[in-house]
Structures are given as C-alpha cells and as structure tokens.
Design a protein around this motif. Structure first.
Motif, PDB file in Angstrom:
ATOM      1  N   PRO B 190       0.806  -1.229   0.000  1.00  0.00           N
ATOM      2  CA  PRO B 190       0.000   0.000   0.000  1.00  0.00           C
ATOM      3  C   PRO B 190       0.836   1.275   0.000  1.00  0.00           C
ATOM      4  N   LEU B 191       2.023   1.250   0.597  1.00  0.00           N
ATOM      5  CA  LEU B 191       2.855   2.466   0.568  1.00  0.00           C
ATOM      6  C   LEU B 191       3.270   2.773  -0.869  1.00  0.00           C
ATOM      7  N   GLU B 192       3.658   1.747  -1.600  1.00  0.00           N
ATOM      8  CA  GLU B 192       4.014   1.954  -3.012  1.00  0.00           C
ATOM      9  C   GLU B 192       2.790   2.417  -3.803  1.00  0.00           C
ATOM     10  N   GLY B 193       1.649   1.832  -3.501  1.00  0.00           N
ATOM     11  CA  GLY B 193       0.444   2.132  -4.269  1.00  0.00           C
ATOM     12  C   GLY B 193      -0.142   3.499  -3.990  1.00  0.00           C
ATOM     13  N   LEU B 194       0.089   4.000  -2.776  1.00  0.00           N
ATOM     14  CA  LEU B 194      -0.506   5.281  -2.409  1.00  0.00           C
ATOM     15  C   LEU B 194       0.022   6.420  -3.280  1.00  0.00           C
ATOM     16  N   THR B 195       1.205   6.259  -3.828  1.00  0.00           N
ATOM     17  CA  THR B 195       1.778   7.317  -4.664  1.00  0.00           C
ATOM     18  C   THR B 195       0.871   7.637  -5.853  1.00  0.00           C
TER      19      THR B 195
END
Lengths: 219, 219
Positions: B190-195
């Motif tokens: 999710p951290l990668e995807g939040l971008t």
C-alpha cells in the motif's frame, strides 16, 4: 441529506452514523435483521437526544433506500451480504469502506483480492451501483468519541465523477474531516491496504492514527 | 552518517541527496556510469557550497559501499539495475523507494508486482540485503525546494527491526520529516500504491501533496 449504512450495527458503521446524525444527516441504519438495526437506532437516539439528524433502524436492504449507501462490513462474508442487495442498490451511489484486513504472527496484512480491490469486487457484484470507495482509514474508536472532532482526510475514489463528488460532500459533513476526490476506483487498492499500515503504527505507538495529506493548499 | 543512493542522478535520488547533505549526512551518489554520478555530485557541491555533508559521485556499485543504500530508480528496468548490485549490498541496509507506477487514459495506476510489492521483489533479487522500504510518497519537487522544510511523514517497513530503526533515524534527519516504523516488509504494497493516489490528488488540486498521520501523540 440521507445516508444508508449496510452494517450499521458494527463499530465503523455505528460511528459514522453518530457523526452524521450530529451533522444533521438522516441515517438508515441497516443490519442483517431489521430488529437489530432498530435496537441500534434506539441506542443512538438515546445517546444523542439533541442530534438534528433522524435515525431509522432497518435491515440491510432497507438501508439501500437512501441515495448514498455505505458498505461498512467485514471483508469476510462480504459476498453473502451483497447478494440480497443487488436490486436494491440499482442506480444508488454505493461507498465501499471495506478493508481486506487479515492478521497472522507477523501482524496485519492485506488479503489478495482477485479483482484488485474490495471496491472493484463490489462493483462486479453490484453492477447497477454507482460504485465508489472511501472511509478506509477512519478510526472506529475516534468516530465514537463524538466529544472531539476527527483529524482525518477522507480520500474518495470512483469512476463516476458525480458520485464521487456526492460522497465527498457527505464526508465533508463529518466534524474535522476534509474530503477529496482521489482518482479512479482501481486506486481503492492502496487505500484499502493502508489500513494495515496504520494498524501496525497504532500498535507501536499506542494510538489510533488517521491519514492527512499535506501541502494541499500550496501550489 | 553516510548514505548511498542508487539512481542518485534522478529527481528523487538527487532531491534526497540535497536534503541529507544539508543535514550533514555524507552521500555516495550513484549512477549507471561513474562519470554521470560525479557530474551530478559536482552540481550538488556547486549548488550547496555550505552544506556540511560531503558528496562523492560514483557508479551504482560504488554507492553500495555506504552502510545504508537507497534504491531511487524507476520500476521499469529495475531488474537490470539490481543484477550488478547483488554482491555489493551483501549485509547492507537497503531501502526501496521504488513505486510500480504506470499511466493510461484513466490516469495513474499501480502495475501488479508478482512478489506483492517492489520491495519484496528487491528482497528476492538481493538476498544478502537487509531489506526495507520508505520514501514512496515524498515529492521530488518538494525535495528540491531546500529553502523550505518538508511536511511529510515517512513510513518505514521491513522485517529487520534494527534495519528499520536505522532508516527511521536517517529519514528523521530530513528537515520537516517525522519518520516511523510501520510494520512488515509486505506492507510496502500500500505504501508503493498510495503514490498513484497522491498523483491523482495532485493533478486535481495542482499541488504536490505529502502524507501525514494524525493523532500520533494521542492515546
């Protein structure tokens, strides 16, 4: 304004209902059984006698009579919840607040959803709904503390811009919330997944953290 | 303190380098060719003559001589970047800042990474590295504006608690950043995807938004 909550007797649905009632929004509080919905509604009326919004306890199908319907149920067993709603949500704006949360010895993680996100899975199962997703990282515990404002940004995703704007307007009524359109429905994946990160942070820091975006007013 | 940056000539790597040099951290600025790394380092020395940190231009393998190595490269072509680093990162703390970003007519989205996240893919390809992930949603544009502090929380994930704490300490040196351990490496997804979500918000609001967590000091 009126909102329906599928899963309104749970912590998230009940907490959202409290905050909306205090903001003057009418709430159709749904549960699997209408009697449980009505019992929860009676409790809210007793807890918030001065709230300007009206709450009605109904079954989950009854909650879908509202123009905007929030799905506030656990990921486990979601299909069984959705099946009876297919006709009732036809043409309605539906908001998935569902996180695919799971836990094991290494802490919280996200179940893999074949459709990409729970929101996309809901869209596939509710083809007549104007599907959106939001409220993933709003703390149920904080929602219940109605004596203090929230401190959260609500990011709303969806492919129907008018539906997204309606959900943004509804979310903005929650005291202490700023809401924003945040892209296509497929971007529900990281929003759903971030909840596991926040739970991991909460565990370490003994808090109930929320999401905020910075620099939203700077060019 | 010293940090190596693989992809130090890019906007993210170069921006992180500027901020760390100003905080007194020495930087090994890596590029595919050492000559390009040295040219970028010379530019940083010229731009920031009073920075207390020392910058050295090197190739990407040379960047891995630092105790903490940040991967600040695009997702496309990542495998080719990693292959030469396998031995060099043995025993090092490695931080993936890589987002699996893609774009089509509907805006930004996240490429599906078979390993679950880019960070987990890096862990599989760099078996000797002490793998972590962070810095996904820090704006390259804002990093370059060193005249003003950042306004960002950096969430650091990883399965090696000591490595995570070291990256948290390094991130905390960036002016205006609060850094936190945020769970297991698998939560990089999710951290990668939040971008992609932040890019969608940026497009709508004409800003370079950052991530903050609220209520981190409240019980």
């Amino acid at each position: 304004m009126e909102v329906g909550i599928v899963g309104g007797t749970g912590a998230l649905g009940g907490g959202l209902a409290r905050r909306w009632l205090l903001a003057g929004v009418d709430v159709r509080l749904g549960s699997r059984e209408a009697a449980r919905g009505e019992a929860a509604a009676a409790q809210l009326r007793a807890d918030l006698p001065d709230a300007p919004g009206q709450v009605t306890g109904v079954d989950n199908v009854g909650a879908c009579a509202a123009p905007i319907v929030v799905l506030a149920v656990p990921y486990g067993g979601l299909d069984a919840v959705l099946v009876p709603l297919v006709d009732a949500v036809d043409g309605r704006i539906v908001v998935s607040a569902v996180n695919p949360l799971a836990f094991d010895g290494d802490g919280p993680y996200n179940a893999v959803v074949p459709e990409g996100s729970v929101a996309q899975a809901c869209a596939a199962r509710l083809p007549g709904a104007r599907m959106t997703a939001a409220f993933h990282s709003v703390s149920s515990r904080e929602l219940a503390h109605t004596e203090r404002p929230l401190d959260d940004d609500v990011l709303v995703v969806g492919d129907d811009a008018e539906a997204v704007d309606a959900v943004v307007a509804l979310a903005d009524l929650l005291d202490g919330v700023r809401a924003y359109p945040a892209g296509a429905l497929r971007l529900a994946t990281p929003l759903e997944g971030l909840t596991a990160v926040i739970i991991a942070v909460n565990k370490r820091h003994k808090t109930h953290a929320g999401l905020r975006l910075s620099r939203l007013t700077v060019d």
